[in-house]
Design an enzyme around this catalytic site. Structure first.
Site, mmCIF file in Angstrom:
data_model
loop_
_atom_site.group_PDB
_atom_site.id
_atom_site.type_symbol
_atom_site.label_atom_id
_atom_site.label_comp_id
_atom_site.label_asym_id
_atom_site.label_seq_id
_atom_site.Cartn_x
_atom_site.Cartn_y
_atom_site.Cartn_z
ATOM 1 N N LEU A 12 55.593 -14.702 9.743
ATOM 2 C CA LEU A 12 57.016 -14.654 10.130
ATOM 3 C C LEU A 12 57.740 -15.781 9.435
ATOM 4 C CD1 LEU A 12 56.706 -14.518 14.031
ATOM 5 C CD2 LEU A 12 57.473 -12.636 12.570
ATOM 6 N N HIS A 13 58.858 -15.500 8.796
ATOM 7 C CA HIS A 13 59.640 -16.605 8.250
ATOM 8 C C HIS A 13 61.126 -16.296 8.097
ATOM 9 C CE1 HIS A 13 59.247 -14.355 4.485
ATOM 10 N NE2 HIS A 13 60.284 -15.037 4.050
ATOM 11 N N ARG A 14 61.539 -15.043 8.303
ATOM 12 C CA ARG A 14 62.954 -14.686 8.070
ATOM 13 C C ARG A 14 63.865 -15.441 9.021
ATOM 14 N NH1 ARG A 14 63.377 -12.452 3.200
ATOM 15 N NH2 ARG A 14 61.568 -11.122 2.965
#
Ligand code: UD1
Length: 362
Positions: A203-205
């Protein structure tokens, strides 16, 4: 002839590895590598240069992190200086990061042709920073290298018709080239997971991790998925996500997850190869899971890789605890894997040939 190649963020190092190699192998041009410094931690940058055998950059611009405007402006101003000094025949940019856009604007205003690798990707929402970056970059590019037929038709819909080439995905080339170096059994043992009985999540958005409620609900959904599936979920953390989890005090929501440091290409792909499925908001990993024969649950409102969701191989998932848990179980079900969607594994060679031809004509 000299061509400048601009990278700055993790997914661009992966793409540069292959294009750099192909350009040198074919002796097509003098390849000058510029690193903007958008990603600077060793786990986000150095490890990729080392494992993928990318030569040290000729220039490192050291722009670091910041607001979108500050980063793009810093990169633009620094790249412009290098472009003026080096006066290359063209600038190569990759994907959709702030570094990509900065390079494209800098070169276009100096009348230096822009070559965009991974052109024509489109997705909702149009306000996503990456979508803004790719649309603007495509519109000032002279050579547009597309990964898929859909990308070519996306460009046609915006009346971008000349200089467009379907070359395939360099990340597919890299997967084929590197898979003999994956060590899935060893990597599984090192992480204490049983082959085929664990999931990998990333996850990084900004829209998933910068809002406390969104981040918490995804982490809770993943934790429920661990309980419902009986499978551990390994979650290597992007530094942005790690910072947000600390800031929002998410330890309780993620207690069922196996949190790990950010990983290099070989370790991550080794895990993906032996995983049961992938959960991600990374554009690259959605495709890499497919190359490894794994399905992916994509926590995004839309994806640029619609070929994979249209056929049902990957599933889109909203930011919602129940949806993550329920669709997470669905992604574990077998499905019919679609055939070659992203070229023939020779994208980097096609890019180098097309660019060399275009430059000879310029
Ligand atoms: C960027 C790209 C995204 C790509 C992703 C891959 C843009 C707009 N987005 O997102 O398309 O999928 O890279 O990772 O360019 N940070 C560190 N160390 C680093 C890099 C970042 O700690 O080496 C932290 C900083 O707090 C920074 C944050 O991560 O502010 C976000 O980094 P940034 O480069 O702005 O965006 P990414 O989320 O990495």
């Amino acid at each position: 002839m000299k061509i400048l190649s601009l990278v700055g963020a993790r997914p661009q190092f992966v793409k540069e590895a292959l294009v750099n190699q192909a350009a040198r192998k074919l002796g097509a041009w003098e390849h000058v590598l510029v690193h903007s410094g958008q990603h600077y931690d060793a786990v986000m940058s150095d490890v990729f240069f080392e494992e993928l055998g990318i030569p040290a950059p000729d220039y490192h611009l050291g722009i670091g992190s910041g607001t979108h405007g500050a980063m793009t402006a810093a990169a633009l101003s620094a790249v412009e200086r290098v472009l003026i000094d080096e006066n290359p025949g063209a600038l190569l940019v990759y994907g959709d990061t702030n570094t990509t856009l900065a390079g494209a604007i800098g070169a276009a205003k100096l009348h230096i042709p822009v070559i965009h690798v991974e052109a024509g990707i489109r997705q909702e929402p149009k306000t996503m920073p990456e979508e803004i970056n790719r649309v603007l970059t495509d519109h000032v590019s002279s050579v547009l290298c597309c990964c898929s037929d859909l990308a070519v038709s996306n460009l046609a819909a915006e009346n971008i018709l000349s200089g467009v080439h379907m070359v395939g995905d360099v990340m597919y080339d890299l997967f084929l080239r590197m898979r003999t170096r994956f060590k899935p059994a060893e990597v599984c043992a090192a992480h204490g997971v049983e082959p085929g009985h664990f999931m990998v999540a990333t996850l990084h958005r900004d829209f998933n991790v910068d809002d406390p409620e969104s981040l918490r609900s995804i982490l809770r959904g993943l934790s429920r998925l661990v309980a419902d599936s009986g499978m551990p979920i390994l979650l290597p953390l992007h530094p942005r996500t790690r910072k947000r989890m600390e800031e929002f005090d998410c330890a309780g929501d993620a207690s069922a997850l196996t949190l790990l440091p950010s990983m290099g290409y070989l370790e991550l792909m080794s895990l993906v190869t032996f995983s049961a499925a992938v959960v991600t908001d990374s554009g690259g990993l959605q495709k890499e899971a497919y190359y490894a024969g794994r399905r992916a649950l994509v926590i995004m409102p839309d994806t640029g890789w619609r070929e994979l969701t249209n056929c049902g191989w990957n599933l889109l998932c909203p930011v919602d605890t129940d949806a993550v848990a329920t669709l997470g179980l669905k992604i574990l079900e077998p499905a019919l894997q679609p055939g070659d969607l992203y070229g023939d594994g020779g994208a980097a060679d096609h890019i180098v040939r097309i660019v060399a031809e275009a430059m000879a004509l310029a």
